[in-house]
Scaffold this motif. Structure first.
Motif, PDB file in Angstrom:
ATOM      1  N   ASN A  72       3.420  10.624  -3.614  1.00 32.97           N
ATOM      2  CA  ASN A  72       2.083  10.615  -3.015  1.00 32.97           C
ATOM      3  C   ASN A  72       1.451   9.228  -3.035  1.00 32.97           C
ATOM      4  OD1 ASN A  72       2.080  13.373  -2.493  1.00 32.97           O
ATOM      5  ND2 ASN A  72       1.352  13.850  -4.545  1.00 32.97           N
ATOM      6  N   ARG A  73       1.919   8.372  -3.929  1.00 33.98           N
ATOM      7  CA  ARG A  73       1.310   7.038  -4.064  1.00 33.98           C
ATOM      8  C   ARG A  73       1.822   6.048  -3.031  1.00 33.98           C
ATOM      9  NH1 ARG A  73       2.721   6.415 -10.169  1.00 33.98           N
ATOM     10  NH2 ARG A  73       4.565   7.248  -9.202  1.00 33.98           N
ATOM     11  N   LEU A  74       2.955   6.348  -2.420  1.00 36.65           N
ATOM     12  CA  LEU A  74       3.462   5.466  -1.362  1.00 36.65           C
ATOM     13  C   LEU A  74       2.682   5.757  -0.094  1.00 36.65           C
ATOM     14  CD1 LEU A  74       7.343   5.594  -1.646  1.00 36.65           C
ATOM     15  CD2 LEU A  74       5.824   3.772  -2.332  1.00 36.65           C
ATOM     16  N   ASP A  75       2.128   4.723   0.468  1.00 34.34           N
ATOM     17  CA  ASP A  75       1.418   4.912   1.723  1.00 34.34           C
ATOM     18  C   ASP A  75       1.428   3.621   2.515  1.00 34.34           C
ATOM     19  OD1 ASP A  75      -0.461   3.289   0.528  1.00 34.34           O
ATOM     20  OD2 ASP A  75      -1.880   4.888   0.148  1.00 34.34           O
ATOM     21  N   LEU A  76       0.791   3.690   3.632  1.00 34.58           N
ATOM     22  CA  LEU A  76       0.842   2.569   4.552  1.00 34.58           C
ATOM     23  C   LEU A  76       0.053   1.367   4.059  1.00 34.58           C
ATOM     24  CD1 LEU A  76       0.480   4.689   7.760  1.00 34.58           C
ATOM     25  CD2 LEU A  76       2.546   3.870   6.665  1.00 34.58           C
ATOM     26  N   THR A  77      -0.905   1.585   3.151  1.00 36.92           N
ATOM     27  CA  THR A  77      -1.662   0.445   2.639  1.00 36.92           C
ATOM     28  C   THR A  77      -0.786  -0.440   1.767  1.00 36.92           C
ATOM     29  OG1 THR A  77      -2.471   1.742   0.776  1.00 36.92           O
ATOM     30  CG2 THR A  77      -3.878   1.628   2.734  1.00 36.92           C
ATOM     31  N   HIS A  78       0.236   0.143   1.170  1.00 35.31           N
ATOM     32  CA  HIS A  78       1.179  -0.631   0.364  1.00 35.31           C
ATOM     33  C   HIS A  78       2.367  -1.094   1.206  1.00 35.31           C
ATOM     34  CE1 HIS A  78      -0.920   1.753  -2.781  1.00 35.31           C
ATOM     35  NE2 HIS A  78      -0.921   0.581  -3.354  1.00 35.31           N
ATOM     36  N   ARG A  79       2.322  -0.788   2.495  1.00 33.88           N
ATOM     37  CA  ARG A  79       3.371  -1.166   3.433  1.00 33.88           C
ATOM     38  C   ARG A  79       4.749  -0.655   3.007  1.00 33.88           C
ATOM     39  NH1 ARG A  79       2.049  -6.096   6.944  1.00 33.88           N
ATOM     40  NH2 ARG A  79       3.965  -5.273   7.729  1.00 33.88           N
ATOM     41  N   ALA A  80       4.763   0.526   2.448  1.00 30.45           N
ATOM     42  CA  ALA A  80       6.028   1.107   2.009  1.00 30.45           C
ATOM     43  C   ALA A  80       6.079   2.578   2.399  1.00 30.45           C
ATOM     44  CB  ALA A  80       6.190   0.976   0.502  1.00 30.45           C
ATOM     45  N   LEU A  81       7.133   2.948   3.095  1.00 31.04           N
ATOM     46  CA  LEU A  81       7.357   4.346   3.435  1.00 31.04           C
ATOM     47  C   LEU A  81       8.433   4.948   2.549  1.00 31.04           C
ATOM     48  CD1 LEU A  81       7.321   3.956   7.306  1.00 31.04           C
ATOM     49  CD2 LEU A  81       5.484   4.761   5.825  1.00 31.04           C
ATOM     50  N   GLY A  82       9.155   4.078   1.880  1.00 35.50           N
ATOM     51  CA  GLY A  82      10.183   4.490   0.946  1.00 35.50           C
ATOM     52  C   GLY A  82      10.483   3.338   0.014  1.00 35.50           C
ATOM     53  N   LEU A  83      10.964   3.675  -1.167  1.00 34.94           N
ATOM     54  CA  LEU A  83      11.336   2.643  -2.141  1.00 34.94           C
ATOM     55  C   LEU A  83      12.684   2.983  -2.736  1.00 34.94           C
ATOM     56  CD1 LEU A  83       8.096   1.982  -4.236  1.00 34.94           C
ATOM     57  CD2 LEU A  83       9.179   0.440  -2.625  1.00 34.94           C
ATOM     58  N   ASN A  84      13.441   1.960  -2.993  1.00 33.86           N
ATOM     59  CA  ASN A  84      14.722   2.095  -3.661  1.00 33.86           C
ATOM     60  C   ASN A  84      14.636   1.201  -4.888  1.00 33.86           C
ATOM     61  OD1 ASN A  84      17.421   1.609  -4.467  1.00 33.86           O
ATOM     62  ND2 ASN A  84      18.098   2.307  -2.462  1.00 33.86           N
ATOM     63  N   THR A  85      14.608   1.806  -6.073  1.00 32.32           N
ATOM     64  CA  THR A  85      14.431   1.025  -7.290  1.00 32.32           C
ATOM     65  C   THR A  85      15.507   1.362  -8.307  1.00 32.32           C
ATOM     66  OG1 THR A  85      12.939   2.689  -8.232  1.00 32.32           O
ATOM     67  CG2 THR A  85      11.924   0.894  -6.996  1.00 32.32           C
ATOM     68  N   ALA A  86      15.636   0.470  -9.269  1.00 32.71           N
ATOM     69  CA  ALA A  86      16.504   0.706 -10.419  1.00 32.71           C
ATOM     70  C   ALA A  86      15.623   0.607 -11.652  1.00 32.71           C
ATOM     71  CB  ALA A  86      17.630  -0.312 -10.476  1.00 32.71           C
ATOM     72  N   VAL A  87      15.540   1.680 -12.403  1.00 30.59           N
ATOM     73  CA  VAL A  87      14.758   1.700 -13.624  1.00 30.59           C
ATOM     74  C   VAL A  87      15.719   1.495 -14.783  1.00 30.59           C
ATOM     75  CG1 VAL A  87      13.230   3.101 -15.043  1.00 30.59           C
ATOM     76  CG2 VAL A  87      13.087   3.252 -12.563  1.00 30.59           C
ATOM     77  N   SER A  88      15.526   0.402 -15.517  1.00 31.85           N
ATOM     78  CA  SER A  88      16.419   0.075 -16.633  1.00 31.85           C
ATOM     79  C   SER A  88      15.871   0.655 -17.936  1.00 31.85           C
ATOM     80  CB  SER A  88      16.560  -1.433 -16.768  1.00 31.85           C
ATOM     81  OG  SER A  88      17.164  -1.954 -15.617  1.00 31.85           O
ATOM     82  N   ARG A  89      16.780   1.258 -18.696  1.00 29.82           N
ATOM     83  CA  ARG A  89      16.416   1.825 -19.982  1.00 29.82           C
ATOM     84  C   ARG A  89      17.507   1.474 -20.997  1.00 29.82           C
ATOM     85  NH1 ARG A  89      15.279   6.242 -16.390  1.00 29.82           N
ATOM     86  NH2 ARG A  89      13.045   6.569 -16.267  1.00 29.82           N
TER      87      ARG A  89
END
Length: 166
Positions: A72-89
């Motif tokens: 829900n936090r991804l929107d057009l104001t952030h210029r992102a329709l999708g994200l591909n991330t790597a979360v390191s733990r």
């Protein structure tokens, strides 16, 4: 003149066609005619299965995707329709990177072609990090109409921002 912020990189004649559709109040009808159906992917579990199916069909050797969700936090104001991330733990003495794909929630109500286009885009980032020629070739391999769908998605986003719509 209507500013078409999602279409600025496209040739002026295409922008003018969209402006004419807006001026004649036919843009919604155009989109409805081309993209009338709605997909059944409405929750994170279904989205994960959908992404895995596409990944298995086209990118078997790509890194595994550990988490897929509508965000829900991804929107057009952030210029992102999708994200591909790597979360390191840190797990034990090792550093583990978990791959995540997040898709903007607006795609729950979008046409199935638009959902596929954005998922293909994010999956392509598993192999190609940058938006290079190889990246777009991979997108076209997974979705032959990728470039047309990207343009139509930008038209759809333009329509969503018109007063009195969605």
């Amino acid at each position: 003149m209507t500013v078409l912020r999602y279409l600025q990189a496209y040739p002026p004649h295409l922008q003018e066609q969209v402006r004419q559709l807006i001026a004649s109040d036919r843009l919604g009808a155009y989109l409805q005619k081309r993209y009338a159906e709605q997909h059944a992917v409405q929750n994170d579990k279904a989205l994960y299965a959908y992404v895995q199916e596409l990944k298995q069909a086209f990118l078997r050797n790509a890194p595994a995707v550990d988490k897929v969700l509508f965000d829900n936090r991804l929107d057009l104001t952030h210029r992102a329709l999708g994200l591909n991330t790597a979360v390191s733990r840190v797990q034990g003495g090792k550093l583990k990177a978990k791959k995540e794909i997040r898709i903007a929630s607006l795609f729950k109500d979008a046409a199935p072609q638009f959902l596929r286009m954005i998922v293909v885009h994010e999956l392509a980032h598993l192999k190609e990090r940058d938006h290079s020629k190889a990246f777009y070739q991979l997108c076209q391999h997974m979705e032959p109409d990728y470039h047309q769908l990207e343009f139509d998605l930008r038209v759809y986003l333009t329509y969503r921002e018109l007063p009195g719509t969605v």
